[in-house]
Write an enzyme that holds these catalytic residues in place. Structure first.
Site, PDB file in Angstrom:
ATOM      1  N   ILE A  77       0.859  -1.138   0.019  1.00 46.74           N
ATOM      2  CA  ILE A  77       0.016   0.061   0.023  1.00 46.74           C
ATOM      3  C   ILE A  77       0.802   1.172  -0.102  1.00 46.74           C
ATOM      4  CG2 ILE A  77      -1.687   1.338   1.446  1.00 46.74           C
ATOM      5  CD1 ILE A  77      -3.209  -1.023   1.405  1.00 46.74           C
ATOM      6  N   CYS A  78       0.513   2.110  -0.870  1.00 43.94           N
ATOM      7  CA  CYS A  78       1.420   3.312  -1.030  1.00 43.94           C
ATOM      8  C   CYS A  78       1.303   4.240   0.315  1.00 43.94           C
ATOM      9  CB  CYS A  78       1.073   4.300  -2.021  1.00 43.94           C
ATOM     10  SG  CYS A  78       1.983   5.963  -1.918  1.00 43.94           S
ATOM     11  N   ILE A  79       2.406   4.511   0.945  1.00 44.79           N
ATOM     12  CA  ILE A  79       2.223   5.092   2.088  1.00 44.79           C
ATOM     13  C   ILE A  79       1.638   6.692   2.128  1.00 44.79           C
ATOM     14  CG2 ILE A  79       4.768   6.258   2.015  1.00 44.79           C
ATOM     15  CD1 ILE A  79       4.870   5.661   5.138  1.00 44.79           C
ATOM     16  N   ALA A  82      -1.855   6.144   1.636  1.00 41.81           N
ATOM     17  CA  ALA A  82      -2.621   5.562   2.612  1.00 41.81           C
ATOM     18  C   ALA A  82      -2.804   6.485   3.994  1.00 41.81           C
ATOM     19  CB  ALA A  82      -1.978   4.400   3.045  1.00 41.81           C
TER      20      ALA A  82
END
Lengths: 130, 118
Positions: A77-79, A82
């Site tokens: 998941i892209c930080i 997110a």
């Protein structure tokens, strides 16, 4: 063939992540390898451990986790995407002083570099939604 | 080394795609690959000069495009048809670009190993 998967669309509102799931199932059945599934933009909501869809509908978070566990690929998941949407692991929840975290166990919060790495390592990138 | 092509199709505001895609472009440029960038459809508006987002309360991220040269993104293209359809000319764009015909765009896509379209 080794595939990297990029999903950009929110669950429920758009079918893209369901199509991506079915693509992965079909590819795995044919003996291909999924290197990593990268969740970007609104697709980060799929990493929430709090999704409660009606019982006769699939739970996207749960079924991605089952597939990833069975076949040993990353759910990344892209930080940046997110954090702003409130998808937090324990470490980020602490860092931002939030009372709880909500990232489902098989998902990992990672940098965008992991998307680029997936593009470079895989034979082909498949992009869904957006 | 792989050839990576980013295709920007969305307007800069109205959806968050353009801004988050730009983050991915900047990240990819750190990997010492051959990065190209093409603007088409409403993605053309991302390059429009004199963007003022104050009234809508959004961050104006268009100045970042001027820094793309520093990030090793050397090949920046615009589809001519998309530019003309929107009544824009090269001088309306904030950075120098190379114009492509639709056929040239098709070939460009064919010549790349990875396509990231937002």
């Amino acid at each position: 063939m080794k595939f990297a998967i990029l999903i950009n669309s929110a669950p429920f509102t758009y079918q893209a992540s369901d199509t991506a799931y079915q693509f992965c199932q079909a590819a795995l059945k044919k003996g291909h390898v999924i290197h990593r599934v990268f969740f970007y933009h609104d697709a980060v909501y799929i990493g929430s451990n709090l999704l409660c869809p009606p019982q006769d509908e699939p739970n996207p978070s749960a079924r991605w986790q089952t597939l990833a566990r069975q076949h040993g690929f990353d759910l990344a998941i892209c930080i940046a995407a997110a954090l702003k949407r409130g998808i937090l692991n324990e470490q980020e929840a602490k860092r931002y002083g939030k009372l709880s975290d909500n990232l489902a166990p098989e998902f990992k919060i990672v940098g965008l570099g992991q998307l680029v790495e997936a593009c470079l390592s895989a034979d082909r990138l498949m992009e869904f939604g957006g | 080394m792989k050839k990576i092509l980013f295709i920007q199709r969305r307007p800069p505001y109205g959806t968050g795609f353009a801004k988050e895609a730009l983050d991915a472009i900047l990240m990819a440029s750190a990997f010492e690959q051959e990065i190209s960038l093409v603007f088409t459809d409403d993605g053309i508006w991302q390059l429009k000069t004199q963007q003022d987002t104050q009234a809508v309360g959004l961050k104006n991220f268009s100045p970042t495009f001027k820094a793309l040269g520093l990030y090793e993104v050397k090949q920046i293209y615009v589809e001519r048809l998309a530019l003309e359809q929107r009544g824009l000319q090269l001088q309306d764009l904030s950075i120098p670009v190379t114009l492509l015909t639709t056929e040239q765009l098709r070939l460009l896509i064919q010549q790349h190993d990875v396509i990231l379209s937002f």
